[in-house]
Design an enzyme around this catalytic site. Structure first.
Site, PDB file in Angstrom:
ATOM      1  N   LEU A  35       0.810  -1.156  -0.072  1.00 46.59           N
ATOM      2  CA  LEU A  35       0.072  -0.022  -0.011  1.00 46.59           C
ATOM      3  C   LEU A  35       1.000   1.310  -0.064  1.00 46.59           C
ATOM      4  O   LEU A  35       1.070   1.698   1.064  1.00 46.59           O
ATOM      5  CB  LEU A  35      -0.642   0.271   1.271  1.00 46.59           C
ATOM      6  CG  LEU A  35      -1.541  -1.282   1.778  1.00 46.59           C
ATOM      7  CD1 LEU A  35      -2.219  -1.187   3.137  1.00 46.59           C
ATOM      8  CD2 LEU A  35      -2.651  -1.860   0.612  1.00 46.59           C
ATOM      9  N   ASP A  36       1.403   1.758  -1.227  1.00 47.60           N
ATOM     10  CA  ASP A  36       2.346   2.888  -1.251  1.00 47.60           C
ATOM     11  C   ASP A  36       1.492   4.098  -1.828  1.00 47.60           C
ATOM     12  O   ASP A  36       0.794   3.989  -2.709  1.00 47.60           O
ATOM     13  CB  ASP A  36       3.227   2.292  -2.274  1.00 47.60           C
ATOM     14  CG  ASP A  36       4.381   3.149  -1.855  1.00 47.60           C
ATOM     15  OD1 ASP A  36       5.561   3.136  -2.714  1.00 47.60           O
ATOM     16  OD2 ASP A  36       4.557   4.230  -1.065  1.00 47.60           O
TER      17      ASP A  36
END
Lengths: 304, 255
Positions: A80-81
């Site tokens: 989850l960037d």
């Protein structure tokens, strides 16, 4: 009267979409041939037909499972960037970005399960993330607590099993207690599984598996000669899942690395690096990822 | 009762048509995405040729010093054609890459090691200590040959070494092995079993699948992974573009 109309409509769809599509796209699973077009129509129309299911009783469950698994990824892992970048672009604070990311997480989980995925792994907090500013770390820990509490009814209603993997030594007692509650309350559920990696590191995972094997060998539970790759995989933190190795690994925000996530498990995972930031990664983006996944050959290091 | 059978028949027909419609919609989405990627591929090919011919000045001087170690993972089908691999290595030497790890899962390139080293000008086998005894201006390239035996198998052998040391130390009952199973211990044990442990900054993957193909997991922590397509269709411009893009990447390592 309506039968010829329906047949005409189907024929038009065939002529204008399916036939040219099969001809143009080499990457679709069916190759361009009359046999396959007829086969496709028969399969599509009789997919849920009772008579077809009765005829298929002869084939083994293993073959059916293998065919189904090939179409959709059973285990999708996501890094989850992009939360901070998303917030910066909008002139918001970092915490707003993480909150938006958390909201997107639940929405995407619903989409994944709706499309037939069994297990979703989320790289929510890495070991390296402890080096971030203290207020950001505190915000993230608070977000985990808030979301575990608020989403518990949803997990129970939808019968989603929750597992948290990672090094728990630095996590607060309150969060640890909450994690224990959620895991206990959902441990019996099957079919839908969310694995949340908090304070996780791929190297740490490998090392803790080695330690676990060493302890078992010391206690006489296993022989040293029995320590092999299979034994190792049974000790990795992903042992909680029916599908420990992700079929598809997505990292948002355009960065093209796995950053110490699932180093062992991702050997043959399809890697997908979209440019979109995590809070903006929605159903359309996930659909594109699935289409990408279905178009690639997967040969697991050997010729098929 | 008289109406029941026709109603069931109609309902079954509606269900089948509905399912067919959804399936066709899914296929249509596939077609649209495929067309998009075909157009994108044509665009990429044109751009690549323009870069090869030097039309784009950005790629004429690349800060190659940032790329200390490059790895190339090749699909087994592509690895059988060693000529393409040799050409790729020659391109890398021209660009100025000094160290490359060549990987394929079955060790086909390892078997062709002598041919590769004899054919690629300026190439030599990377020593265990990783020292490259030549000046930066020389067009030389150190090559390491890697296969899947250097991945999980090597980690298992290294884990066994640590295990033997742990058991020999006669640990107390409640000892959890914290002093024996650390990252540095495992890295050292990997060197003992022959894994040089050079961590690549950039991994170029040649093959139909966008995956790291089982490249040694222990080395991949922060490696940039770029999928280059099949080795058969490799282009010098695409290679330059991938390396140039890497030199612009800024990693925060999770902090």
């Amino acid at each position: 009267m309506s039968f010829p109309i329906v047949l005409t409509f189907l024929a038009l769809i065939l002529v204008f979409f399916l036939v040219p599509g099969l001809f143009i796209s080499r990457r679709l699973r069916v190759s361009f041939s009359l046999t396959n077009i007829v086969r496709f129509i028969k399969i599509a129309t009789s997919k849920y037909d009772d008579e077809e299911e009765r005829n298929e009783k002869g084939s083994t469950m293993g073959e059916k499972v293998k065919r189904e698994r090939h179409k959709m990824p059973k285990h999708v892992a996501v890094i989850l960037d992009g939360n901070r970048h998303w917030a910066e672009k909008r002139g918001l604070g970092t915490s707003d970005g993480h909150e938006a990311g958390a909201k997107r997480l639940i929405e995407n989980a619903k989409d994944c399960f709706a499309m037939g995925t069994n297990t979703i792994s989320l790289f929510a907090f890495s070991t390296e993330n402890w080096e971030r500013p203290e207020d950001e770390v505190n915000c993230l820990m608070a977000l985990f607590e808030t979301n575990f509490k608020s989403e518990m009814p949803y997990f129970q209603r939808e019968k989603i099993k929750i597992s948290v993997i990672g090094n728990r030594s630095k996590i607060s007692e309150s969060l640890l207690s909450l994690i224990g509650e959620v895991e206990e309350a959902t441990k019996s559920y099957e079919g839908k599984h969310i694995i949340i990696a908090i304070d996780y590191s791929g190297r740490f995972d490998i090392l803790q598996a080695c330690k676990s094997l060493a302890k078992k060998a010391k206690d006489g539970l296993i022989e040293v000669e029995d320590i092999n790759e299979k034994a190792m995989e049974k000790e990795l933190m992903t042992k909680c899942s029916e599908f420990p190795n992700p079929d598809l690994l997505i990292r948002t925000s355009g960065e093209q690395r796995i950053s110490n996530f699932f180093l062992w498990q991702s050997a043959y995972s399809e890697l997908y690096f979209p440019n979109v930031l995590w809070p903006d990664f929605g159903e359309a983006e996930y659909l594109e990822a699935l289409t990408w996944y279905q178009q690639r050959q997967r040969r697991f290091g050997r010729r098929v | 009762m008289d109406l029941y059978d026709p109603m069931m028949h109609v309902s079954s027909w509606i269900r089948q048509v509905g399912n067919l419609g959804l399936d066709l919609l899914w296929r249509f989405i596939h077609i649209v995405v495929s067309l998009w990627y075909i157009v994108f591929g044509i665009f990429e090919a044109i751009e690549s040729y323009a870069i090869s011919l030097g039309f784009d000045e950005r790629y004429n001087s690349i800060d190659i010093k940032k790329l200390r170690c490059l790895a190339v993972a090749v699909d087994i089908a592509d690895a059988r054609d060693v000529a393409n691999v040799i050409e790729l290595l020659q391109w890398l030497t021209t660009i100025g890459v000094k160290q490359v790890g060549l990987y394929d899962s079955q060790g086909l390139l390892k078997k062709s090691k002598d041919l590769v080293l004899a054919t690629v000008p300026g190439s030599f086998l990377l020593e265990e200590n990783g020292k490259n005894d030549f000046s930066p201006d020389e067009k030389r390239i150190a090559i390491e040959f890697i296969s899947s035996s250097d991945n999980k198998e090597a980690v298992m052998k290294a884990a066994n070494i640590l295990l033997q040391r742990y058991l020999k130390s006669s640990p107390p009952e409640n000892d959890k092995g914290e002093n024996f199973f650390t990252e540095s211990h495992l890295s050292e044990a990997l060197r003992v079993v022959g894994d040089n442990g050079h961590v690549p900054d950039l991994l170029l993957v040649y093959g139909p699948i966008r995956s790291h193909l089982g490249f040694p997991a222990w080395r991949l922590r922060y490696t940039e992974i770029v999928h280059m397509g099949s080795l058969k269709y490799m282009r010098y411009g695409s290679l330059l573009k991938a390396i140039h893009k890497f030199t612009g990447v800024r990693q925060n390592y999770g902090t």
